[in-house]
Design an enzyme around this catalytic site. Sequence first.
Site, PDB file in Angstrom:
ATOM      1  CB  SER A  63      -0.941   0.019   1.204  1.00 45.71           C
ATOM      2  OG  SER A  63      -1.997  -0.858   0.972  1.00 45.71           O
ATOM      3  CE  LYS A  66      -3.774   0.679  -1.261  1.00 43.44           C
ATOM      4  NZ  LYS A  66      -4.377   0.006  -0.103  1.00 43.44           N
ATOM      5  CE1 TYR A 190      -4.931  -1.253  -4.463  1.00 44.60           C
ATOM      6  CE2 TYR A 190      -5.489  -3.576  -4.395  1.00 44.60           C
ATOM      7  CZ  TYR A 190      -5.171  -2.406  -3.742  1.00 44.60           C
ATOM      8  OH  TYR A 190      -5.073  -2.381  -2.370  1.00 44.60           O
ATOM      9  CE1 TYR A 242      -4.697   1.277   4.648  1.00 50.32           C
ATOM     10  CE2 TYR A 242      -3.153   0.120   6.060  1.00 50.32           C
ATOM     11  CZ  TYR A 242      -3.537   0.557   4.821  1.00 50.32           C
ATOM     12  OH  TYR A 242      -2.749   0.309   3.747  1.00 50.32           O
ATOM     13  CB  VAL A 260      -0.127  -5.896   4.236  1.00 47.91           C
ATOM     14  CG1 VAL A 260      -1.375  -5.491   4.958  1.00 47.91           C
ATOM     15  CG2 VAL A 260      -0.331  -5.971   2.750  1.00 47.91           C
TER      16      VAL A 260
HETATM   17  N1  GLN Z   1      -2.400  -5.845  -1.499  1.00 48.45           N
HETATM   18  C1  GLN Z   1      -3.025  -5.435  -0.284  1.00 48.45           C
HETATM   19  C2  GLN Z   1      -4.517  -5.517  -0.445  1.00 48.45           C
HETATM   20  O1  GLN Z   1      -5.013  -4.994  -1.374  1.00 48.45           O
HETATM   21  C3  GLN Z   1      -2.597  -4.046   0.086  1.00 48.45           C
HETATM   22  C4  GLN Z   1      -3.121  -3.617   1.424  1.00 48.45           C
HETATM   23  C5  GLN Z   1      -2.102  -3.001   2.318  1.00 48.45           C
HETATM   24  O2  GLN Z   1      -0.908  -2.963   2.055  1.00 48.45           O
HETATM   25  N2  GLN Z   1      -2.556  -2.578   3.467  1.00 48.45           N
HETATM   26  O3  GLN Z   1      -5.204  -6.126   0.324  1.00 48.45           O
END
Ligand code: GLN
Length: 306
Positions: A63, A66, A190, A242, A260
Amino acid sequence: MNWEQLLQRVYDDVAPSLGEGKVADYIPALACADPHAFALSVATLDGAHYGVGLTRTSFSIQSISKVFALKMALSLEGVELWQRVGREPSGTPFNSIVQLEREGGVPRNPFINAGALIVTDALVTRCGQVDAVSRLIALLHQLSGSSRVACDPEVAASERTWGDRNRSLAYFMRSFGVLKNAPEIVLDAYFRQCSITMTTHELAQAGLFLANDGVDPLHGGRVAAHSEVNRINALMLTCGHYDMSGDFAWRVGLPGKSGVGGGILAIVPGLASVAVWSPALNAAGNSLVGTLALERLSERGGLNLF
Ligand code: GLN
């Protein structure tokens, strides 16, 4: 500031906690990460780099991509983007769907998965399915000064196989007319975007324009407008972790974005960009030791913005 000494102290502070937390296991390709791995890199505006740990080991930025996707979308689409994605913390987990129905399919912010899918949707509209990600990679090559930044096909395939939650979010938003392109096309971009791998050394360098008012210190050119940088940093501070964004701001006091894969990018405006990686996560899916390291770095280095 004696960065070498500061980083060593931070490492000594957090070393006893390495292994605490839980490595992401929603896809097999991430479940094999070493929970004891650790890297911390700092890139400063004067061009220097400092690091401790596995700073030359590539990991899945997930993420954190992003942030760079948002930078691209803001440049390509401008303020129009905010008609389809909000700017408020969600207070919900990264992959939550609950707010979407009540709020007309418009995600709270660009850093939860639903919001990131809208950002990727905008990139697909502007650049096409293939170029959306290849232009993102090209941007990361430019900003990091490294051509090793790439997608990991195994992680992307794993995301695709186990991506039903993201698939649900995309189709749900499409049903409201908020997602514009075919969900499978946006999802494919994505998933590839999430699979990008970088080292903390490369990531710290790539984030430096956010500490430098939008100017890429490596090449001296402006890559983002002043207002875009202000806004990206504001969103990182309020939404980058988050439902633990408040906790991160409270503990670290810097704009930050987690993934993550266990990475976190944090920005010290006017001074430096920091990247940390440690794969074991806390309950909100943010690196447990990575957060701790940034908390110690901020405290010991007097970097807290407040
Ligand atoms: N690839 C992960 C997902 O879409 C990315 C989420 C994250 O890094 N928090 O669930």
